[in-house]
Scaffold this motif. Structure first.
Motif, PDB file in Angstrom:
ATOM      1  N   TYR A   1       0.831  -1.209   0.000  1.00 23.71           N
ATOM      2  CA  TYR A   1       0.000   0.000   0.000  1.00 23.71           C
ATOM      3  C   TYR A   1       0.866   1.260   0.000  1.00 23.71           C
ATOM      4  O   TYR A   1       0.671   2.171  -0.803  1.00 23.71           O
TER       5      TYR A   1
ATOM      6  N   THR B   1       1.154   3.855  -3.256  1.00 25.68           N
ATOM      7  CA  THR B   1       0.514   5.157  -3.072  1.00 25.68           C
ATOM      8  C   THR B   1       1.514   6.242  -2.690  1.00 25.68           C
ATOM      9  O   THR B   1       1.160   7.413  -2.614  1.00 25.68           O
TER      10      THR B   1
ATOM     11  N   HIS C   1     -10.051   1.698   0.400  1.00 22.06           N
ATOM     12  CA  HIS C   1      -8.739   2.103  -0.116  1.00 22.06           C
ATOM     13  C   HIS C   1      -8.060   0.965  -0.886  1.00 22.06           C
ATOM     14  O   HIS C   1      -7.232   1.216  -1.754  1.00 22.06           O
ATOM     15  N   TRP C   2      -8.424  -0.287  -0.588  1.00 23.07           N
ATOM     16  CA  TRP C   2      -7.842  -1.424  -1.334  1.00 23.07           C
ATOM     17  C   TRP C   2      -8.382  -1.470  -2.760  1.00 23.07           C
ATOM     18  O   TRP C   2      -7.697  -1.924  -3.674  1.00 23.07           O
ATOM     19  N   GLU C   3      -9.620  -1.001  -2.936  1.00 29.23           N
ATOM     20  CA  GLU C   3     -10.170  -0.923  -4.302  1.00 29.23           C
ATOM     21  C   GLU C   3      -9.391   0.090  -5.128  1.00 29.23           C
ATOM     22  O   GLU C   3      -9.244  -0.069  -6.346  1.00 29.23           O
ATOM     23  N   ASP C   4      -8.887   1.149  -4.475  1.00 24.56           N
ATOM     24  CA  ASP C   4      -8.077   2.139  -5.189  1.00 24.56           C
ATOM     25  C   ASP C   4      -6.792   1.516  -5.735  1.00 24.56           C
ATOM     26  O   ASP C   4      -6.233   1.986  -6.727  1.00 24.56           O
TER      27      ASP C   4
ATOM     28  N   GLN D   1      -4.683   4.134 -13.227  1.00 20.31           N
ATOM     29  CA  GLN D   1      -5.626   5.141 -12.734  1.00 20.31           C
ATOM     30  C   GLN D   1      -6.113   6.072 -13.848  1.00 20.31           C
ATOM     31  O   GLN D   1      -6.863   7.004 -13.601  1.00 20.31           O
TER      32      GLN D   1
ATOM     33  N   ASN E   1      -7.929   2.968 -17.554  1.00 23.90           N
ATOM     34  CA  ASN E   1      -7.782   2.405 -16.213  1.00 23.90           C
ATOM     35  C   ASN E   1      -8.019   0.895 -16.190  1.00 23.90           C
ATOM     36  O   ASN E   1      -8.750   0.349 -17.019  1.00 23.90           O
TER      37      ASN E   1
END
Length: 286
Positions: A89, A93, A105-108, A152, A157
């Motif tokens: 992570y 990020t 946030h894991w889906e991001d 992203q 994406n």
């Protein structure tokens, strides 16, 4: 889930040492059972199949396949597992802080839901270990971050971590079918070869995706092409990663994929993918 801001990052080698000493007996039994072949099949393999892996490397191969078993799952009570997640992570990020074990946030990052552990079907903890390698190796971290950035993109994406799990599946299959024995024997390594093949496959996917303006509708076909490359031309894939790591012009990550002589333009793959994408019900991405 609780915040894990104080959890220290973990290197790939430290995580690997954990699995080398962990009790994976249940997983190893499954690996050995799957390896048994009927007499005629075994004979044909010896006569016409790829070269056998050196006996000195079989333990490392067994460890890799044991880690890839579904029984080798993410364990909330195992600190090493949690450190692997947090490291992935923070590196992707570029965050200095940890994050909750569960959440959107894991889906991001490109998992399908709030729990990354549900997306490791077919790869076990090896699926996470290969992402860990990708983000903790100084040679490949810039590439990992570039691919994550592309994932992203407004129109191009794709789910980074789900794509990664699919590439790990391809690598596992090549190992199971002994397609990597020659290069493993030459290098006297197994897991390092798997990691390099994973990175090389992701590099190839990135180049095609970026320069040919691919979208999620193209993913099934591109993954199939990668699978064929890993099975038939692993040496060629690995060489492309070596070129990239050396920083040569031929190896630049952003380089357009090579075009066959006389084609006059980029290859366009059309009409080969089902555009319907159903995330939740299908672990194979599309």
């Amino acid at each position: 889930g609780p915040l894990a801001g104080a959890v220290p990052l973990i290197s790939f080698n430290e995580a690997l040492q954990f699995f080398q000493t962990a009790d994976l007996s249940e997983c190893r039994v499954r690996v050995m059972a799957a390896a048994r072949r009927p007499g005629l099949t075994a004979l044909l393999r010896v006569l016409f199949g790829p070269p056998r892996l050196l006996s000195s490397l079989r333990g490392e191969r067994e460890l890799a396949l044991a880690m890839a078993q579904c029984e080798c799952r993410l364990d909330d009570n195992e600190m090493v597992h949690m450190r692997i997640l947090q490291t992935i992570y923070q590196k992707l990020t570029r965050s200095l802080r940890g994050c909750p074990r569960y959440g959107a946030h894991w889906e991001d990052l490109g998992f399908q839901g709030a729990d990354p552990g549900t997306d490791l079907r077919g790869t076990g903890m090896l699926g996470l270990m290969q992402i860990l390698f990708f983000v903790m190796d100084s040679r490949t971290l810039p590439l990992a971050q570039e691919i994550f950035k592309l994932s992203q993109h407004e129109t191009q994406n794709f789910p980074f971590c789900i794509m990664s799990v699919n590439i790990t599946r391809i690598v596992i299959q090549a190992l199971r079918e002994e397609r990597l024995s020659r290069v493993c024997n030459r290098r006297h390594q197994v897991i390092a070869v798997l990691n390099d093949l994973y990175a090389a496959a992701f590099l190839q996917l990135y180049r095609l995706w970026k320069w040919q303006c691919k979208t999620i509708a193209d993913s099934a076909f591109l993954l199939k092409e990668l699978e064929l490359s890993a099975q038939k031309k692993p040496k060629q894939l690995l060489r492309s990663l070596e070129d990239y790591a050396k920083g040569s012009p031929a190896g630049a990550a952003g380089r357009r994929p090579s075009v066959p002589p006389g084609s006059g333009e980029e290859i366009r793959f059309t009409g080969v993918c089902d555009p319907r994408v159903e995330w939740a019900g299908d672990p194979r991405l599309v």
